[in-house]
Enzyme design. Structure first.
Site, PDB file in Angstrom:
ATOM      1  CG  HIS A 290      -6.511  18.587   6.625  1.00 23.24           C
ATOM      2  ND1 HIS A 290      -7.482  18.544   7.591  1.00 23.24           N
ATOM      3  CD2 HIS A 290      -5.721  19.641   6.940  1.00 23.24           C
ATOM      4  CE1 HIS A 290      -7.302  19.523   8.448  1.00 23.24           C
ATOM      5  NE2 HIS A 290      -6.240  20.212   8.076  1.00 23.24           N
ATOM      6  CG  HIS A 518      -4.854  22.827  14.579  1.00 22.64           C
ATOM      7  ND1 HIS A 518      -4.431  21.579  14.195  1.00 22.64           N
ATOM      8  CD2 HIS A 518      -4.955  23.546  13.443  1.00 22.64           C
ATOM      9  CE1 HIS A 518      -4.267  21.545  12.888  1.00 22.64           C
ATOM     10  NE2 HIS A 518      -4.578  22.730  12.409  1.00 22.64           N
TER      11      HIS A 518
END
Length: 631
Positions: A290, A518
């Site tokens: 990630h 985000h």
């Protein structure tokens, strides 16, 4: 035209939210431990405050009744997010986000905006990494389910008509001509923390913000080679963001895809022989790669960019993102030792250690390049996560225990600090346990409230900023923005206690209140929210997979995923606290720290519900006339 959202069935579940058919592959907190350790276990060296959390009411979420919906079928063989490459969970969610249902009485979108939906590349999912397996194992290959048309519903209007947008006509067009005008941000900016440009906002709210094209612009250096670490890629789009003169320069893609996802990623890159790959090792279930980082090697030196954005257009379009951009690091004189060019924050050492954790031959050349450059100007601390089970001193190398150690060593106690709240803001939530003491307050909050060697007796306030349904509905993107907020029904049902901590996503001070987040940020603020004791921007969402969780009576920590962020502490800037900027745009006129949402945070009202992405929202249309219906 759009088709219904697809949630492939695995388990039928009754709940406060109604009866839904959902996947049951959520993270199991009781998974058997595997692997062996060789170091002697010990308690973490950092002393931690004790807590007596106040009991919180357990909220419920009203049952949502289904409503008849008219759906216009897609053309045969319509592509479904073919350019979005990530984990299987990511791709399943991408299909869900792209295939949003049109509100039954609203006109269709027109022009370029409609084309984005139909080609599968405009509303791609922005992030679904951290629900710890909630949507793992779903396939994009199944045919979409379609509701039969209702004879009573109104016909869809002609395509050149659009629903009225509260954000003006600029919402419906692509970026304006001057949107991509690259400019060097203020050189006197002490923090080097930037927000992204957002399409559809007034130009003043993009002043000092950056787009990926700005980052890769020749204004920042003559690029020779780059490495892109990320979770999700659109290779063709990514290549197009490089200036034409750099577009064929070697690029190394560091990813975590396996099997079919990896094959799709490699297929994407076939037209681009200058694109190469490095697969990150993911040996623990439900872990993801990630991290979002760029390594940029120039003729003039070297630069590191740590961001929160995936390498897909949707992440750089109408979402709130953040990034740290390093100075241009010069090359060390020939004959310099490898340990020269270190910063007071030991950023060079920690970056090399993070890259070494990949155990990847493809990164050796980059490791050597970093050794040859002077990183001494860096004023931030690096905080990473890498998959594994760690004991002894290694427990403090990664995740939230790494952050705890840095806060212990490099911050100072503050008078009245028990009233200084912790604010966490994120776009995804994992399974945190049956009550708040299991991880959130018993482990994570203890890290976040560390200030030097102080030991407070009670927990200060913990504000968790996460969008409500109404925040998503009224956002620039409308309901499709919710595909980037993958909090699932099966996880939410197990931790209704968490919702009492939630605060609304609002960002009016930055002019960005309706660009869904985000970005992921964590900070410690003064009671009046004008000062920060520290600030952290990272790829890590609110999950044990990202931050790590203690095991075996706190003698071992287990981390599932790769994550990366930078920590700002005032002492590295010769300050006692950071002032908060009340008016961050234009950035050049601001002397304070840019917080990407309004302070103080606004608690959820009794009517507010956290956004849950795999249940329907059909009681009212969003800003583009859509409703959200999983089927």
């Amino acid at each position: 035209m759009c088709s219904p959202l697809i949630i492939h069935s695995r388990m039928s579940q009754d709940s406060h939210h109604g009866k839904w058919t959902v996947s049951s592959s959520d993270e199991d907190d009781d998974l058997p431990l595997s692997g062996t350790t060789t170091s002697k276990p010990h308690q973490p060296a950092v002393s931690s405050p004790s807590y007596q959390p106040a009991a919180s009411p357990t909220p419920t979420i009203p049952k949502i009744e289904a409503a008849p919906v008219e759906v216009k079928p897609e053309p045969a063989n319509a592509p479904v997010s073919s350019l979005v490459i990530g984990s299987e969970a990511r791709q399943s969610a991408a299909a869900n986000q792209v295939n949003t249902v049109k509100y039954e009485s609203s006109p269709s979108l027109a022009g370029k905006r409609k084309n984005e939906v139909s080609d599968g590349s405009g509303w791609a999912l922005s992030d679904s990494e951290d629900d710890d397996g909630d949507v793992k194992g779903k396939s994009l290959g199944n045919s979409p389910k379609r509701a039969p048309p209702s004879p009573k519903t109104k016909k869809v209007k002609v395509e050149n008509e659009r629903p009225t947008s509260p954000y003006g006509r600029l919402y419906y067009i692509d970026e304006p001509e001057d949107f991509f005008e690259s400019s060097i941000p203020p050189l006197n900016d002490p923090y080097r923390f930037y927000l992204n440009k957002v399409t559809g906002l007034d130009r003043k709210y993009n002043s000092g913000a950056l787009h990926i094209r700005d980052i890769l612009s020749p204004l920042f250096g003559t690029l020779k080679e780059s490495a892109q670490f990320n979770y999700c890629f659109d290779i063709a789009w990514m290549v197009d963001q490089y200036p034409s003169e750099f577009r064929d320069r070697p690029v190394l893609i560091v990813h975590g895809d396996k099997r079919e996802a990896k094959a799709r990623l490699l297929q994407q890159a076939k037209p681009y022989p200058h694109v190469h790959f490095c697969q990150a090792k993911l040996d623990i279930a439900f872990g993801t790669h990630h991290t979002k980082m760029m390594l940029l090697w120039y003729e003039e030196g070297f630069r590191v960019v740590i961001t929160t954005s995936n390498l897909i257009r949707a992440d750089w379009y109408q979402k709130s993102q953040g990034m740290w951009m390093s100075p241009l690091f010069p090359r060390l004189p020939k004959g310099s030792s490898d340990d020269e060019g270190e910063s007071p924050t030991f950023f060079k050492r920690d970056l090399l250690e993070y890259l070494a954790a990949y155990r990847a031959p493809e990164l050796e050349e980059w490791i050597q390049r970093i050794r040859e450059h002077d990183l001494s100007e860096t004023k931030v601390y690096l905080v990473g996560s890498t998959p594994g089970r760690y004991v002894g001193p290694d427990m403090e190398r990664w995740g939230h225990l790494r952050l705890r150690k840095l806060l212990y060593e490099h911050t100072e106690p503050i008078s009245g600090e028990e009233r200084w709240p912790v604010i966490g803001q994120f776009s995804s939530i994992g399974s945190l346990g049956v009550d708040q003491t299991k991880w959130l307050t018993g482990e994570f909050q203890r890290t976040m409230t560390t200030l030097g060697k102080s030991s407070i007796r009670s927990a200060p306030p913990l504000h968790l900023v996460y969008p409500s349904v109404e925040d998503v509905r009224t956002s620039l993107e409308g309901y499709p923005a919710g595909g980037s907020l993958p909090y699932s029904i099966q996880t939410a049902q197990k931790q209704l206690w968490l919702h009492s901590f939630f605060h609304r996503w609002k960002a009016d001070a930055t002019g960005r209140s309706h660009a869904m987040p985000h970005i992921k940020t964590y900070m410690r603020a003064s009671p009046d929210f004008t000062q920060l004791a520290w600030f952290f921007v990272t790829s890590a969402n609110l999950s044990k997979a990202a931050w790590g969780a203690l095991e075996k009576n706190s003698t071992q920590v287990m981390v599932r995923s790769y994550e990366l962020g930078v920590l700002y502490v005032p002492s590295a800037f010769n300050m006692k606290t950071f002032p908060v900027s009340g008016n961050p745009f234009p950035v050049s006129s601001s002397s304070g720290f840019t917080v990407p949402f309004d302070l103080p945070p606004t608690s959820y009202s009794p009517k507010d519900q956290p956004w849950i992405w795999n249940i329907p929202y059909n009681q009212g249309p969003d800003t583009h006339g859509n409703i959200w219906v999983p089927s």
